[in-house]
Design an enzyme around this catalytic site. Structure first.
Site, PDB file in Angstrom:
ATOM      1  N   ASP A  97      32.392  34.272  39.233  1.00  0.00           N
ATOM      2  CA  ASP A  97      33.670  33.724  39.680  1.00  0.00           C
ATOM      3  C   ASP A  97      34.808  34.504  39.032  1.00  0.00           C
ATOM      4  O   ASP A  97      34.822  34.697  37.814  1.00  0.00           O
ATOM      5  CB  ASP A  97      33.766  32.240  39.300  1.00  0.00           C
ATOM      6  CG  ASP A  97      35.119  31.640  39.657  1.00  0.00           C
ATOM      7  OD1 ASP A  97      35.599  31.876  40.777  1.00  0.00           O
ATOM      8  OD2 ASP A  97      35.700  30.937  38.807  1.00  0.00           O
ATOM      9  N   ASP A  99      38.923  34.364  38.834  1.00  0.00           N
ATOM     10  CA  ASP A  99      40.052  33.469  39.071  1.00  0.00           C
ATOM     11  C   ASP A  99      41.338  34.172  38.658  1.00  0.00           C
ATOM     12  O   ASP A  99      41.479  34.604  37.511  1.00  0.00           O
ATOM     13  CB  ASP A  99      39.861  32.183  38.261  1.00  0.00           C
ATOM     14  CG  ASP A  99      40.820  31.086  38.663  1.00  0.00           C
ATOM     15  OD1 ASP A  99      42.000  31.390  38.917  1.00  0.00           O
ATOM     16  OD2 ASP A  99      40.395  29.913  38.733  1.00  0.00           O
ATOM     17  N   ASP A 288      34.382  34.438  34.881  1.00  0.00           N
ATOM     18  CA  ASP A 288      34.381  33.140  34.210  1.00  0.00           C
ATOM     19  C   ASP A 288      32.963  32.866  33.711  1.00  0.00           C
ATOM     20  O   ASP A 288      32.059  32.583  34.501  1.00  0.00           O
ATOM     21  CB  ASP A 288      34.837  32.065  35.198  1.00  0.00           C
ATOM     22  CG  ASP A 288      35.051  30.717  34.541  1.00  0.00           C
ATOM     23  OD1 ASP A 288      34.723  30.571  33.345  1.00  0.00           O
ATOM     24  OD2 ASP A 288      35.540  29.792  35.217  1.00  0.00           O
TER      25      ASP A 288
END
Length: 385
Positions: A97, A99, A288
């Site tokens: 992930d 972000d 992440d």
């Protein structure tokens, strides 16, 4: 969010799902499914469901029009079991992930949403290079999250059984956590003597070697005074060491090609250390960690809508990534056909659907995609037309 706004968004999400084509993951019957409905108050996830609890996914989406939709990275014997211990873990995709809110050097208060997403796509390209070049992964799926970044799913043979500790090692490599620069150099026996060389065959050693070769090529083409200035800009390299390095660059090109850090004297080691730091800063990907190490993570379903933006969670083919603009290409076409009236509570600028809109506080009529974006982010509420 008030009732009128909630009901409007639920209705329009349902309209979108009447023609949507969600992309189911492999073995959907072995996945846990979850969703967040348009309820008042806190956002509570409904989870511990199998696909058999949902029925046909397309019908479920049209009927329930959920705010967010998720499936598990893991596969289970009994994905609908009410506790994690009873599900019977079979393995999990390796999920990453990115972000935009968490990118180093990107201040969400100082840059626009579009600039954040552009920076996140740059990080995505670095991540894909690491996964495919250094790990050799081939079964890689890229998804725009619909919100602030991107998800990457790896489903190559062998990754499903990795436990959390093994996945953390992958994270540490991708982020170059506690990278041992000395470990990038090996000692070889050559003609009865030893020689220290960069590990050029792969990994961060190969990447540092590539940067060293590029640097040497650039410096060779410079006038002597400029080349010396470039070298002395590095800590620990004075004019004497710079001169020795320049002689080595010109007279011993093969040493550079081999990654020999003995050629050029003590300055060569300082140069390699500095270039290794530059390589890490330029080529790591700020993923992440908890998402990747969690072997039971729920992740967004491609083809659904993100309830915090109204944008589509969109799967991307590799040849789409370079030109992909999430604030254009992830805007649901259904939300571009009309304008609606809202009361804006948080005014400002919105970049969407290829245009820039300045919205003031109070009631006004705006394109529906802008209205949905503002309402899902809590910046406006629906009023009567």
């Amino acid at each position: 969010m008030d009732r009128r706004t909630r009901n409007y968004l639920s209705g329009r999400f349902g309209d979108y799902y009447r023609s949507a084509d969600p992309a189911l993951p492999p073995a959907p019957e072995r996945r846990e499914w979850g969703h967040i409905p348009w309820t008042s108050g806190s956002t509570t996830m409904v989870r511990h469901q199998s696909i058999y609890d949902l029925g046909d996914v397309a019908d479920f989406l049209q009927r329930e029009a959920p705010r967010h939709v998720y499936f598990s990275a893991a596969r289970y014997d009994d994905p609908g079991a009410g506790s994690m211990d009873d599900k019977g873990w079979q393995g999990a995709d390796l999920v990453f992930d990115l972000d935009a809110d968490h990118l180093p050097g990107v201040d969400p208060e100082a840059v626009t949403y579009a600039e954040m997403l552009a920076a996140c796509k740059d990080a995505l390209c670095r991540l894909l290079d690491l996964l495919e070049t250094d790990f050799g992964f081939e079964d890689v799926t890229v998804v725009f999250s619909g919100g602030r970044g991107y998800h990457v799913h790896v489903r190559d043979d062998g990754v499903a059984d990795l436990d959390s500790a093994a996945r953390r090692e992958v994270v540490d490599y991708v982020r170059a956590v506690d990278l041992d620069v000395e470990g990038l150099v090996r000692t070889r026996a050559v003609g009865g003597a030893t020689r220290r060389e960069l590990r050029t065959g792969g990994g961060w050693g190969r990447r540092t070697h590539h940067r060293l070769r590029s640097f040497v090529t650039d410096v060779r083409d410079l006038p002597a005074d400029e080349a010396t200035e470039r070298l002395t800009a590095f800590d620990g390299i004075g004019e004497g060491r710079a001169e020795t390095l320049l002689d080595a660059f010109v007279d011993n090109e093969r040493a550079v090609e081999r990654g020999n850090v003995e050629a050029g004297g003590p300055g060569a080691r300082r140069l390699v250390e500095a270039l290794a730091a530059e390589t890490v800063a330029a080529e790591t990907a700020p993923i992440d960690e908890p998402v990747t190490t969690d072997t039971r993570r729920l992740i967004r379903l491609p083809g659904t809508l993100h309830g915090g933006s109204g944008l589509v969670v969109r799967r991307l083919d590799r040849d789409e990534i370079d030109d992909f603009d999430p604030l254009v290409d992830a805007v649901p076409e259904r939300f571009t056909r009309r304008s609606v009236r809202v009361a804006v509570t948080d005014p400002g600028t919105v970049e969407l659907d290829g245009d820039t809109f300045t919205v003031d506080a109070g009631e006004q009529t705006v394109p529906e995609c802008v209205a949905v974006f503002l309402m899902t982010r809590g910046r406006a509420r629906k009023v009567k037309e």
